[in-house]
Design a protein around this motif. Structure first.
Motif, short mmCIF file in Angstrom:
data_model
loop_
_atom_site.label_atom_id
_atom_site.label_comp_id
_atom_site.label_asym_id
_atom_site.label_seq_id
_atom_site.Cartn_x
_atom_site.Cartn_y
_atom_site.Cartn_z
N GLU A 33 7.90 -9.05 -7.52
CA GLU A 33 6.65 -9.70 -7.17
C GLU A 33 5.79 -8.86 -6.22
O GLU A 33 4.60 -9.12 -6.07
CB GLU A 33 6.92 -11.06 -6.53
N ALA A 34 6.41 -7.88 -5.59
CA ALA A 34 5.68 -7.06 -4.63
C ALA A 34 6.27 -5.65 -4.58
O ALA A 34 7.48 -5.46 -4.82
CB ALA A 34 5.71 -7.68 -3.24
N LEU A 35 5.42 -4.70 -4.26
CA LEU A 35 5.83 -3.31 -4.09
C LEU A 35 5.52 -2.86 -2.67
O LEU A 35 4.45 -3.15 -2.13
CB LEU A 35 5.07 -2.39 -5.06
N PHE A 36 6.46 -2.13 -2.05
CA PHE A 36 6.22 -1.40 -0.81
C PHE A 36 6.10 0.07 -1.21
O PHE A 36 7.10 0.69 -1.56
CB PHE A 36 7.38 -1.58 0.17
N VAL A 37 4.89 0.61 -1.16
CA VAL A 37 4.64 1.92 -1.75
C VAL A 37 4.30 2.96 -0.69
O VAL A 37 3.36 2.79 0.10
CB VAL A 37 3.49 1.84 -2.78
N ASP A 38 5.04 4.05 -0.70
CA ASP A 38 4.74 5.19 0.14
C ASP A 38 3.44 5.84 -0.33
O ASP A 38 3.06 5.71 -1.50
CB ASP A 38 5.90 6.20 0.05
N LEU A 39 2.77 6.54 0.55
CA LEU A 39 1.49 7.15 0.19
C LEU A 39 1.61 8.64 -0.13
O LEU A 39 1.40 9.08 -1.25
CB LEU A 39 0.48 6.94 1.34
N TRP A 40 1.94 9.42 0.88
CA TRP A 40 1.92 10.88 0.74
C TRP A 40 3.02 11.33 -0.21
O TRP A 40 4.19 11.05 -0.01
CB TRP A 40 2.13 11.52 2.11
N GLY A 41 2.65 12.01 -1.27
CA GLY A 41 3.62 12.46 -2.27
C GLY A 41 3.81 11.49 -3.41
O GLY A 41 4.45 11.81 -4.41
N CYS A 42 3.23 10.27 -3.26
CA CYS A 42 3.36 9.25 -4.29
C CYS A 42 2.00 8.83 -4.84
O CYS A 42 1.78 8.83 -6.05
CB CYS A 42 4.08 8.04 -3.74
N VAL A 43 1.08 8.47 -3.94
CA VAL A 43 -0.25 8.01 -4.34
C VAL A 43 -1.30 9.10 -4.13
O VAL A 43 -2.30 9.15 -4.83
CB VAL A 43 -0.63 6.73 -3.55
N HIS A 44 -1.07 9.97 -3.16
CA HIS A 44 -1.93 11.14 -2.96
C HIS A 44 -1.08 12.32 -2.51
O HIS A 44 0.08 12.15 -2.11
CB HIS A 44 -3.07 10.85 -1.97
N ASP A 45 -1.64 13.52 -2.57
CA ASP A 45 -0.90 14.72 -2.19
C ASP A 45 -1.37 15.31 -0.88
O ASP A 45 -1.11 16.48 -0.59
CB ASP A 45 -0.96 15.77 -3.31
N GLY A 46 -2.05 14.51 -0.07
CA GLY A 46 -2.57 15.00 1.19
C GLY A 46 -3.95 15.61 1.06
O GLY A 46 -4.57 15.97 2.06
N VAL A 47 -4.44 15.71 -0.18
CA VAL A 47 -5.76 16.27 -0.46
C VAL A 47 -6.58 15.33 -1.33
O VAL A 47 -7.75 15.08 -1.08
CB VAL A 47 -5.64 17.66 -1.13
N LYS A 48 -5.92 14.81 -2.36
CA LYS A 48 -6.63 13.95 -3.33
C LYS A 48 -5.67 12.93 -3.92
O LYS A 48 -4.43 13.10 -3.86
CB LYS A 48 -7.23 14.81 -4.44
#
Length: 290
Positions: free
Chosen positions: A16-31
């Motif tokens: 029902e829910a996701l705990f999602v990391d950002l760097w390396g998963c949703v963006h690469d630190g640039v885009k």
């Protein structure tokens, strides 16, 4: 043994829910990473909730601005829990005193912005190391330099008996194709030298408590079995999920891309060797979030 999957949709209807990391998963630190953004948008359209759980030392508002800069759209997430917010709350409770030495780049000055989620927060003053009651570490002064250059200051701090509040337990991140050191590397060095480091991001419990509060504020009260944690850090994202008894999806094409021989997908034998070395047991693994 972890299950290698081809896309999030294969397993997402179980949660029902996701705990999602950002760097390396949703963006690469640039885009932004387009496939990851699409996967999260599709999941949310199906009724799922997405809380971005990041070891960024920035407050939530700072991460929102950063996401916009990277091109991550608002409809890919519902809320954000940052290591910075969890650590800031601890700082304003007086965990490392009121006079603190800030070990970190000037760009992290927003860490010391006023906080409105606590009653009677401690007045925090940034001072020189020799006048400090504690250390607030948001990262090394120079992210490209080996943290060992900080040994003289850390030795002095240890001799003074100062606690180090670590606002970002990550050891390294990849900004595009460039690897940078994080506050976690400094905290690990300080601990190795005999100092005391306090952690508030993944894999430690405070940030998961904050993430659950973010979910509850969205009107979602779910059991841990209905949450999937996603991230590329075996010692942060996966370890934290294991400690919280939450299922996890390991992104092998992030920090561990070389070790797992990940191009589109990981090499199964290389992945097994890596996970055994890290003593990590993610529920699922995928090369890149999609």
């Amino acid at each position: 043994m972890t299950q290698i999957i081809n896309n999030l949709f294969e397993v997402s209807d179980r949660y029902e829910a996701l705990f999602v990391d950002l760097w390396g998963c949703v963006h690469d630190g640039v885009k932004a990473l387009p496939d990851a953004v699409t996967a999260l948008q599709v999941y949310r359209k199906g009724g799922g909730k997405v809380v971005l759980v990041t070891n960024s030392p920035r407050p939530r508002a700072g991460v929102v601005k950063q996401l916009a800069h990277f091109g991550v759209p608002d409809d890919a997430w519902d809320d954000i829990a940052t290591s910075g917010d969890s650590a800031r709350a601890a700082m304003y409770r007086g965990t490392v005193g009121s006079n603190v030495w800030h070990l970190g780049p000037p760009s992290d000055k927003s860490f010391f912005d006023p906080i409105d989620i606590l009653e009677n927060p401690v007045d925090i003053t940034r001072v020189a190391l020799e006048d400090a009651e504690g250390i607030v570490c948001t990262g090394p002064f120079d992210a490209t330099a080996d943290p060992s250059v900080l040994r003289p200051q850390l030795l002095m701090a240890k001799q003074m008996g100062l606690k180090l509040l670590c606002a970002n337990p990550d050891i390294v991140v990849d900004r595009g194709d460039k690897r940078e050191w994080c506050a976690g590397a400094v905290a690990a060095l300080y601990t190795e030298m005999g100092g005391e480091s306090l952690y508030f991001g993944k894999p430690h419990p405070p940030i998961y408590d904050l993430a659950r509060r973010r979910l509850f504020a969205l009107g979602v009260d779910v059991a841990d079995r209905d949450i999937l944690a996603i991230g590329d850090g075996a010692q942060t994202d996966v370890k934290g999920a294991m400690g919280e008894d939450i299922d996890s999806l390991f992104i092998s094409g992030g920090l561990a891309a070389a070790e797992t021989d990940t191009k589109t997908q990981p090499d199964s034998e290389a992945l097994t060797r890596y996970l055994e070395k890290e003593m990590s047991s993610p529920t699922y693994t995928i090369g890149h979030l999609r």
